[in-house]
Design an enzyme around this catalytic site. Structure first.
Site, PDB file in Angstrom:
ATOM      1  N   GLN A   1     -23.769  36.694  52.680  1.00 52.01           N
ATOM      2  CA  GLN A   1     -23.420  37.091  54.197  1.00 52.01           C
ATOM      3  C   GLN A   1     -23.998  38.723  54.231  1.00 52.01           C
ATOM      4  O   GLN A   1     -24.345  39.086  55.113  1.00 52.01           O
ATOM      5  CB  GLN A   1     -21.761  37.006  54.265  1.00 52.01           C
ATOM      6  CG  GLN A   1     -21.657  37.475  55.573  1.00 52.01           C
ATOM      7  CD  GLN A   1     -20.148  37.483  56.135  1.00 52.01           C
ATOM      8  OE1 GLN A   1     -19.204  36.893  55.285  1.00 52.01           O
ATOM      9  NE2 GLN A   1     -19.797  37.652  57.406  1.00 52.01           N
TER      10      GLN A   1
ATOM     11  N   GLY B   1      -9.171  33.893  64.543  1.00 50.37           N
ATOM     12  CA  GLY B   1     -10.691  34.479  64.649  1.00 50.37           C
ATOM     13  C   GLY B   1     -11.715  33.577  64.344  1.00 50.37           C
ATOM     14  O   GLY B   1     -11.584  32.671  63.762  1.00 50.37           O
TER      15      GLY B   1
ATOM     16  N   GLY C   1     -15.173  34.802  64.132  1.00 51.16           N
ATOM     17  CA  GLY C   1     -16.368  35.384  63.791  1.00 51.16           C
ATOM     18  C   GLY C   1     -17.057  34.677  62.430  1.00 51.16           C
ATOM     19  O   GLY C   1     -16.791  33.376  62.194  1.00 51.16           O
TER      20      GLY C   1
ATOM     21  N   HIS D   1     -29.315  51.370  44.874  1.00 49.32           N
ATOM     22  CA  HIS D   1     -28.031  50.856  45.133  1.00 49.32           C
ATOM     23  C   HIS D   1     -28.187  49.864  46.389  1.00 49.32           C
ATOM     24  O   HIS D   1     -27.493  48.773  46.467  1.00 49.32           O
ATOM     25  CB  HIS D   1     -26.988  51.870  45.417  1.00 49.32           C
ATOM     26  CG  HIS D   1     -25.870  51.733  46.165  1.00 49.32           C
ATOM     27  ND1 HIS D   1     -24.932  51.057  45.361  1.00 49.32           N
ATOM     28  CD2 HIS D   1     -25.267  51.673  47.159  1.00 49.32           C
ATOM     29  CE1 HIS D   1     -23.738  50.701  45.917  1.00 49.32           C
ATOM     30  NE2 HIS D   1     -24.051  50.971  47.194  1.00 49.32           N
TER      31      HIS D   1
ATOM     32  N   SER E   1     -21.596  42.792  45.031  1.00 46.25           N
ATOM     33  CA  SER E   1     -20.569  42.052  45.897  1.00 46.25           C
ATOM     34  C   SER E   1     -19.366  41.791  45.132  1.00 46.25           C
ATOM     35  O   SER E   1     -19.627  41.633  43.730  1.00 46.25           O
ATOM     36  CB  SER E   1     -21.277  40.797  46.688  1.00 46.25           C
ATOM     37  OG  SER E   1     -22.075  41.161  47.550  1.00 46.25           O
TER      38      SER E   1
ATOM     39  N   THR F   1     -18.402  46.816  56.093  1.00 46.64           N
ATOM     40  CA  THR F   1     -18.134  45.442  55.903  1.00 46.64           C
ATOM     41  C   THR F   1     -16.753  45.268  55.423  1.00 46.64           C
ATOM     42  O   THR F   1     -15.993  46.198  55.235  1.00 46.64           O
ATOM     43  CB  THR F   1     -19.234  44.574  54.835  1.00 46.64           C
ATOM     44  OG1 THR F   1     -18.633  44.955  53.471  1.00 46.64           O
ATOM     45  CG2 THR F   1     -20.501  44.801  55.018  1.00 46.64           C
ATOM     46  N   CYS F   2     -16.371  44.170  55.183  1.00 45.64           N
ATOM     47  CA  CYS F   2     -14.850  43.941  54.806  1.00 45.64           C
ATOM     48  C   CYS F   2     -14.778  44.440  53.446  1.00 45.64           C
ATOM     49  O   CYS F   2     -13.500  44.503  52.938  1.00 45.64           O
ATOM     50  CB  CYS F   2     -14.389  42.354  54.752  1.00 45.64           C
ATOM     51  SG  CYS F   2     -15.341  41.284  53.757  1.00 45.64           S
ATOM     52  N   ASN F   3     -15.721  44.588  52.599  1.00 45.75           N
ATOM     53  CA  ASN F   3     -15.604  45.136  51.104  1.00 45.75           C
ATOM     54  C   ASN F   3     -16.439  46.655  51.105  1.00 45.75           C
ATOM     55  O   ASN F   3     -16.074  46.957  49.715  1.00 45.75           O
ATOM     56  CB  ASN F   3     -16.369  44.117  50.179  1.00 45.75           C
ATOM     57  CG  ASN F   3     -15.146  42.936  49.859  1.00 45.75           C
ATOM     58  OD1 ASN F   3     -14.025  43.437  49.900  1.00 45.75           O
ATOM     59  ND2 ASN F   3     -15.558  41.956  49.643  1.00 45.75           N
ATOM     60  N   ARG F   4     -16.899  47.241  52.083  1.00 48.91           N
ATOM     61  CA  ARG F   4     -17.683  48.511  51.969  1.00 48.91           C
ATOM     62  C   ARG F   4     -17.707  49.090  53.131  1.00 48.91           C
ATOM     63  O   ARG F   4     -17.890  48.643  54.266  1.00 48.91           O
ATOM     64  CB  ARG F   4     -18.803  48.319  51.194  1.00 48.91           C
ATOM     65  CG  ARG F   4     -19.927  47.677  51.894  1.00 48.91           C
ATOM     66  CD  ARG F   4     -21.258  47.538  51.200  1.00 48.91           C
ATOM     67  NE  ARG F   4     -21.096  46.515  49.851  1.00 48.91           N
ATOM     68  CZ  ARG F   4     -20.992  46.828  48.727  1.00 48.91           C
ATOM     69  NH1 ARG F   4     -21.349  48.283  48.279  1.00 48.91           N
ATOM     70  NH2 ARG F   4     -20.846  46.167  47.588  1.00 48.91           N
TER      71      ARG F   4
END
Length: 324
Positions: free
Chosen positions: A116, A189, A191, A99, A109, A49-52
């Site tokens: 999301q 974008g 999305g 986890h 998050s 994802t954008c953070n992981r």
């Protein structure tokens, strides 16, 4: 259970590091195929994802399996050993179970309780299933994680209010601008995040919403939903000369707004330009922050915008932890 997760996230690395380890849909499929060929690996799921970016694996042998996953990261991302030690985490056994449940419930998050991630966990399982990379244990684990995410959100208020990257971005815009109602906003974008941003903006009575995407039809579809106007991707340079705010959130593996184009646009403008780059990898050349008149913000800057109702959601998070 020889379960393991090897990952990197917003908690362990800044965006300039995380973007190197981001995987596109095709990259995800290729990665699954390579990982499932590693000796001692009997099941794989990748959550990107954008953070992981996290690799979940069922191993027949923990030592050789984790060694193979580490080598995959080194080969695929040109990762150095010191980067592995500095930015990555590795969990085993029951810690993996806890986890992924925390992740699916939004407890891990950047924006506590964001919704999301639940769809992203579900999608990671489906992609691994289609690739023939998942095993029964990981399949059951990810289905249970999705169930937990739904259950927690139905019985707690952890996701109440504006708890998404898109909503946090709008809140931050309002903090950085005196008013966004008289602003012209360009969204690059189409999305999920781009759609969320558009939905929020259409209720803000902004001066104008312009949507651009490499696929013009998609730009037209999103623009019609928010009362905006579609812009051909090859006309972005012209739009940069007139827009007040740019929100870029594409899935491009490369920079789409380079320093030169932004610098040229600023030469013909007589007012500042605020740019919010919500993409990973980033869409905007990070050096653009040095161009006079440009204010550039990235995913890492959203923290200040998510404090609203944070204490209340923390209380709900404690209830969620007990349920998990």
């Amino acid at each position: 259970m020889n379960l393991v997760v090897v990952g990197i996230s917003h908690k362990t690395a800044p965006v300039l590091v995380r973007e190197r380890f981001s995987l596109s849909t095709e990259g995800l499929k290729d990665g699954l195929q390579k990982l499932r060929m590693i000796e001692s690996v009997s099941g794989i799921v990748i959550l990107s994802t954008c953070n992981r970016m996290e690799i979940y694996a069922k191993l027949d042998d923990a030592v050789s399996g984790t060694r193979g996953i580490t080598q995959f990261l080194i080969d695929t991302f040109s990762m150095r050993e010191e980067e592995m030690k500095r930015y990555f985490y590795m969990l085993h056994g029951s810690d993996v179970v806890k986890h992924i449940l925390n992740v699916a419930c939004g407890l891990d998050s950047q924006i506590l309780g964001e919704t999301q991630i639940l769809g992203q966990v579900r999608s990671a399982r489906e992609i691994a299933l289609q690739a023939g990379a998942i095993c029964d244990l990981l399949d059951e684990l990810f289905m249970e994680a999705v169930h937990a995410g739904r259950h927690v959100r139905s019985l707690t208020k952890i996701s109440h209010g504006n708890v998404s990257i898109g909503s946090a971005a709008i809140k931050m815009l309002e903090e950085k601008s005196d008013s966004i109602q008289d602003r012209s906003i360009l969204i690059i974008g189409t999305g999920k995040i781009g759609g969320i941003v558009c939905n929020y903006l259409k209720n803000k009575n902004v001066k104008g919403i312009f949507v651009s995407n490499r696929t013009y039809v998609k730009a037209c579809e999103l623009a019609s939903r928010c009362g905006g106007k579609a812009v051909h991707f090859d006309r972005l340079t012209d739009e940069l000369k007139t827009a007040d705010i740019v929100i870029s959130v594409t899935g491009s593996p490369h920079i789409i707004l380079p320093y030169k184009i932004l610098s040229e646009a600023m030469r013909v403008r007589n007012r500042p330009l605020l740019i919010m780059d919500l993409a990973l990898p980033r869409d905007v050349d990070p050096m653009a922050k040095n161009i006079p008149g440009i204010s550039l913000f990235t995913l890492d800057d959203l923290t200040s915008a998510v404090e609203e109702n944070y204490a209340k959601r923390q209380g709900e998070a404690k209830l969620a932890e007990k349920m998990i």
